[in-house]
Design a protein around this motif. Structure first.
Motif, PDB file in Angstrom:
ATOM      1  N   VAL A   1       0.871  -1.167   0.000  1.00  0.00           N
ATOM      2  CA  VAL A   1       0.000   0.000   0.000  1.00  0.00           C
ATOM      3  C   VAL A   1       0.910   1.219   0.000  1.00  0.00           C
ATOM      4  N   MET A   2       0.821   1.979  -1.061  1.00  0.00           N
ATOM      5  CA  MET A   2       1.679   3.149  -1.190  1.00  0.00           C
ATOM      6  C   MET A   2       1.076   4.295  -0.379  1.00  0.00           C
ATOM      7  N   ASP A   3       1.932   4.985   0.367  1.00  0.00           N
ATOM      8  CA  ASP A   3       1.486   6.163   1.091  1.00  0.00           C
ATOM      9  C   ASP A   3       1.284   7.275   0.078  1.00  0.00           C
ATOM     10  N   GLU A   4       0.100   7.853   0.090  1.00  0.00           N
ATOM     11  CA  GLU A   4      -0.170   8.929  -0.844  1.00  0.00           C
ATOM     12  C   GLU A   4       0.604  10.175  -0.457  1.00  0.00           C
ATOM     13  N   ASN A   5       0.739  10.417   0.830  1.00  0.00           N
ATOM     14  CA  ASN A   5       1.460  11.583   1.314  1.00  0.00           C
ATOM     15  C   ASN A   5       2.542  11.142   2.281  1.00  0.00           C
ATOM     16  N   PRO A   6       3.753  10.955   1.767  1.00  0.00           N
ATOM     17  CA  PRO A   6       4.824  10.571   2.687  1.00  0.00           C
ATOM     18  C   PRO A   6       5.117  11.709   3.651  1.00  0.00           C
TER      19      PRO A   6
END
Length: 104
Positions: free
Chosen positions: A42-47
């Motif tokens: 799951v990619m973080d949309e806002n790192p």
């Protein structure tokens, strides 16, 4: 050259986009969702951003404001308050023993 060739050239008679039925669209989207779930990533949309990055972004936003516009003055005040809060966050390094109130 015939008139109908001028009015309807062959390039325009070809289908530009593939037509997909609703059922096919549902199948495609559900299969993509399943692939993403199987990958488990799951990619973080806002790192998370560093404090310096946050301050740089706020600075660039403030530079776009026109202070002769009353609405921009309000936005300027809000952005400056956010900058102040970010700068004044207490950054105190401590050991785990002190954090858990254990004394030697």
């Amino acid at each position: 050259m015939f008139v109908h060739e001028l009015i309807n050239p062959e390039k325009e008679q070809q289908v530009a986009h593939k037509e997909i039925s609703d059922k096919d669209l549902i199948k495609l989207s559900s299969s993509q969702d399943q692939e993403e779930e199987e990958d488990g990533e799951v990619m973080d949309e806002n790192p998370p951003m560093s404090t310096k990055e946050k301050l740089n972004v706020l600075h660039s936003c403030i530079s776009f404001l026109d202070l002769s516009n009353p609405n921009h003055v309000i936005a300027h005040k809000v952005l400056r308050n956010i900058q102040f809060e970010i700068r004044t966050i207490e950054k105190k390094q401590t050991t785990l023993d002190r954090y858990f109130c254990k004394e030697y």
